[in-house]
Design a protein around this motif. Sequence first.
Motif, PDB file in Angstrom:
ATOM      1  N   TRP A  87       7.089   1.779 -10.652  1.00 48.22           N
ATOM      2  CA  TRP A  87       6.946   1.134  -9.292  1.00 48.22           C
ATOM      3  C   TRP A  87       5.669   0.106  -9.435  1.00 48.22           C
ATOM      4  O   TRP A  87       4.571   0.610  -9.623  1.00 48.22           O
ATOM      5  N   ASP A  88       6.061  -1.189  -9.597  1.00 51.68           N
ATOM      6  CA  ASP A  88       4.806  -2.036  -9.483  1.00 51.68           C
ATOM      7  C   ASP A  88       4.468  -2.423  -7.792  1.00 51.68           C
ATOM      8  O   ASP A  88       5.141  -3.061  -7.228  1.00 51.68           O
ATOM      9  N   ALA A  90       2.219  -3.984  -6.389  1.00 47.52           N
ATOM     10  CA  ALA A  90       1.885  -5.462  -6.005  1.00 47.52           C
ATOM     11  C   ALA A  90       2.950  -6.228  -5.868  1.00 47.52           C
ATOM     12  O   ALA A  90       3.262  -7.061  -5.035  1.00 47.52           O
ATOM     13  N   GLN A  91       4.054  -6.188  -6.596  1.00 47.63           N
ATOM     14  CA  GLN A  91       5.277  -7.015  -6.635  1.00 47.63           C
ATOM     15  C   GLN A  91       6.324  -6.169  -5.574  1.00 47.63           C
ATOM     16  O   GLN A  91       6.892  -6.963  -4.856  1.00 47.63           O
ATOM     17  N   GLN A  92       6.478  -5.059  -5.313  1.00 46.82           N
ATOM     18  CA  GLN A  92       7.380  -4.299  -4.940  1.00 46.82           C
ATOM     19  C   GLN A  92       6.965  -3.593  -3.588  1.00 46.82           C
ATOM     20  O   GLN A  92       7.810  -3.024  -2.651  1.00 46.82           O
ATOM     21  N   GLY A  93       5.490  -3.787  -3.482  1.00 51.27           N
ATOM     22  CA  GLY A  93       5.006  -3.134  -2.330  1.00 51.27           C
ATOM     23  C   GLY A  93       4.843  -1.765  -2.188  1.00 51.27           C
ATOM     24  O   GLY A  93       5.063  -1.139  -3.243  1.00 51.27           O
ATOM     25  N   SER A 136       0.087   3.053  -1.984  1.00 52.66           N
ATOM     26  CA  SER A 136       0.049   1.586  -1.989  1.00 52.66           C
ATOM     27  C   SER A 136      -1.045   0.850  -2.746  1.00 52.66           C
ATOM     28  O   SER A 136      -1.724   1.487  -3.269  1.00 52.66           O
ATOM     29  N   GLN A 138      -2.662  -2.182  -5.289  1.00 50.21           N
ATOM     30  CA  GLN A 138      -2.653  -2.982  -6.413  1.00 50.21           C
ATOM     31  C   GLN A 138      -2.554  -2.096  -7.713  1.00 50.21           C
ATOM     32  O   GLN A 138      -3.625  -1.850  -8.311  1.00 50.21           O
ATOM     33  N   THR A 140       0.151   0.429 -10.362  1.00 49.21           N
ATOM     34  CA  THR A 140       1.403   1.128 -10.855  1.00 49.21           C
ATOM     35  C   THR A 140       1.678   2.544 -10.471  1.00 49.21           C
ATOM     36  O   THR A 140       0.853   3.210 -10.686  1.00 49.21           O
ATOM     37  N   THR A 153      18.247  -2.354  -5.141  1.00 44.70           N
ATOM     38  CA  THR A 153      17.574  -3.094  -4.100  1.00 44.70           C
ATOM     39  C   THR A 153      18.587  -3.421  -2.907  1.00 44.70           C
ATOM     40  O   THR A 153      19.413  -4.537  -3.106  1.00 44.70           O
ATOM     41  N   ARG A 204      13.541  -1.739  -2.179  1.00 42.51           N
ATOM     42  CA  ARG A 204      13.921  -0.897  -3.339  1.00 42.51           C
ATOM     43  C   ARG A 204      14.185   0.368  -2.875  1.00 42.51           C
ATOM     44  O   ARG A 204      13.564   1.000  -2.120  1.00 42.51           O
TER      45      ARG A 204
END
Length: 221
Positions: A87-88, A90-93, A136, A138, A140, A153, A204
Amino acid sequence: MEYRIEGVLAQMAHLEFAQGETCWAHTGSILVMDPDLEWNIKVPGDAGAIGKRILSGGGLSMIHFEAKRNGQKATLSTHHPGKIITWDLAQQGPVVATRGSFVAAWGGDVHIDVMTPARARAAFFGGAGLFLQKVSGQGTALLHGAGDFIDLTLGQGEQILASTGNISAFAQSVDYDVQGVGGFKKAVMGGEGGFMAKLTGPGRVLLQSMRHEIADETSSR
């Protein structure tokens, strides 16, 4: 951090650290590691979250790795047969992990907290428990699902109903609620109990094909 996920029935995560990198991991997850990789037991978040952490299934404390040189390695495993997925943040919150789903998290600015579902009925009847782990920042996160994953999604306002025991994790932006199955016969004979989880996008959602209690029974045979 360099990482590689391997395995079929029970996946594991191989981590390779750069000097100075740190990583949080679930207690009991170390399969093998370099002898000079430094690790300690720490409590993420503030002291007031200790009781909530225990009830969330995350335990009182976590493993905290810190690499003192480049190339130090550790392999993490889970307590159930199943898959590991990334789970990224930064990109997926931020991601909300249910009991037993959190494996590890790393990055320059990662926060691991305990939260309560926004709706009381979801906390008591949603199957995920009164307290959930939120990751939460920045970086992974690695998440585990018993069996196989269904990776969805949801669009804005899109809804799904899921069996309460089959939710692994979901984005913080997803609205988590419950809905009655409707009717005495369904509740008693349908195998789902009186409620199903209702998830509303955007965001997601990670569903697991096996419930953790079933995975426990399978792995103990």
